[in-house]
Scaffold this active site. Structure first.
Site: not given
Ligand code: G4F
Length: 330
Positions: A9, A13, A86, A131, A133, A155, A159
């Site tokens: 990744g 960002q 990532l 995360s 999440e 998602y 994770k």
């Protein structure tokens, strides 16, 4: 010899900021890129175009999380000391539309990577980007590293699976493997379909007369937002410790999407009331709630504290979207 890091990744960002951070500390950085990635215009474009960096201290390799042979080959050839994992489908809303590929990449991709690392003669240290999440709708706030996972999105579920596998490989197989439990973190390099970037970009574009209004989903949604540059520093710090542990990275402060709107529009001298409307297309089937983190362990054991405030972050992101600023690159 320079320490070697491998990043999955790397074009995202976090991958791009982490690359800069590691290069600045004398690392040889290797990145895994998908065949579809366009490097010239990616967040790595400035490093890719620099002959003193690309091919010397920064190397990119084509491989894929769903193509284990390619990834294994890169791991064996590079022989990294540290792996920062990532990569993955990172959009929560989209994960409701593409749950199978989200789980394939994020959950199974991480498990495959763990299996490969476990087989290496000298397993590298592994950082996995988890995360908030994963907590979904937690019963306690703020959350910490002991809060149970109760994800409410495909998602978050993917994770949570990946993070639990990291814990299992650490405990059962003795790997130096660490989860970073990362709350929302943003920057001028944030993908355009995440809400902060969408708002900051719209505020700048409306200011310049190139857009009239902005359609959003739930503006009352609350998040614990921080700056990606602070969070990549935390990733690196978490692999420099004697004992591998999970760390939670968060600002500890909640803001609403509406707060982002107000700071962004005010920073370019606009009244948001004339431009923002709600559009049910951007509402999600389920929203997490209560997601605010307590980064006490990271503060105490890593000396990590977030340095960039919410207001500064959103103002910087908005100004970076103004035409003149974008030309010079954010
Ligand atoms: O910016 P978002 O899309 O980020 P979200 O869903 O919180 O996920 C991000 O942070 C997670 C960490 O907690 C990461 F794991 C994940 O990979 C990603 O980086 O949405 C933030 C909030 C949500 O409540 C969403 O419903 O903004 C709300 N929202 C309101 N209108 C919108 C919009 N989100 C998007 N993307 N677009 C809207 O128009």
């Amino acid at each position: 010899m320079a320490p070697k890091a491998l990043i999955t990744g790397i074009t995202g960002q976090d991958g791009s900021y982490l690359t800069e951070w590691l290069l600045g500390r004398g690392y040889e950085v290797h990145g895994v890129v998908r065949r579809t990635s366009s490097l010239e215009r990616s967040r790595l474009g400035h490093l890719y175009a620099d002959p003193s960096v690309y091919g010397r201290t920064l190397h990119l390799h084509y491989a894929d999380l769903d193509d284990p042979t390619t990834l294994r080959r890169v791991l064996v050839r590079v022989g990294p000391d540290e792996v920062y994992h990532l990569a993955g489908q990172s959009h929560v809303g989209l994960s409701f539309d593409i749950p199978e590929s989200t789980c394939e990449m994020t959950a199974m991709g991480t498990l495959r990577l763990l299996e490969m690392i476990r087989d290496l003669p000298k397993p590298p240290r592994l950082f996995h980007a988890g995360s908030s999440e994963m907590f979904g709708r937690p019963a306690v706030a703020p959350q910490d590293e002991h809060t149970p996972f109760q994800p409410v999105s495909p998602y978050g579920t993917a994770k949570a699976f990946a993070a639990q596998m990291v814990r299992i490989y650490r405990e059962a197989h003795g790997l130096y493997a660490v989860n970073g439990i990362l709350y929302n973190h943003e920057s001028p390099r944030r993908g355009e379909n995440f809400v902060t970037r969408k708002i900051c970009r719209a505020a700048a574009t409306i200011r310049e007369g190139r857009q009239r209004d902005l359609a959003l989903g739930d503006t009352s949604a609350l998040r614990d937002w921080g700056d990606a540059r602070d969070y990549v520093r935390g990733m690196w710090l978490s692999l420099q410790q004697e004992i591998p542990r999970d760390y939670l990275f968060a600002s500890g402060v909640l803001h609403s999407v509406q707060d982002v709107v107000e700071v962004a529009f005010a920073s370019v001298g606009l009244d948001w009331r004339h431009h923002v409307r709600q559009d049910p297309r951007f509402l999600r089937p389920a929203e997490p709630s209560n997601l605010v983190g307590n980064p006490a362990r990271a503060r105490e054991l890593l000396g990590w504290t977030p340095e960039i405030s919410f207001e500064r972050l959103i103002t910087e992101m908005t100004r970076a979207e103004l035409t003149g600023a974008r030309v010079s690159g954010a």
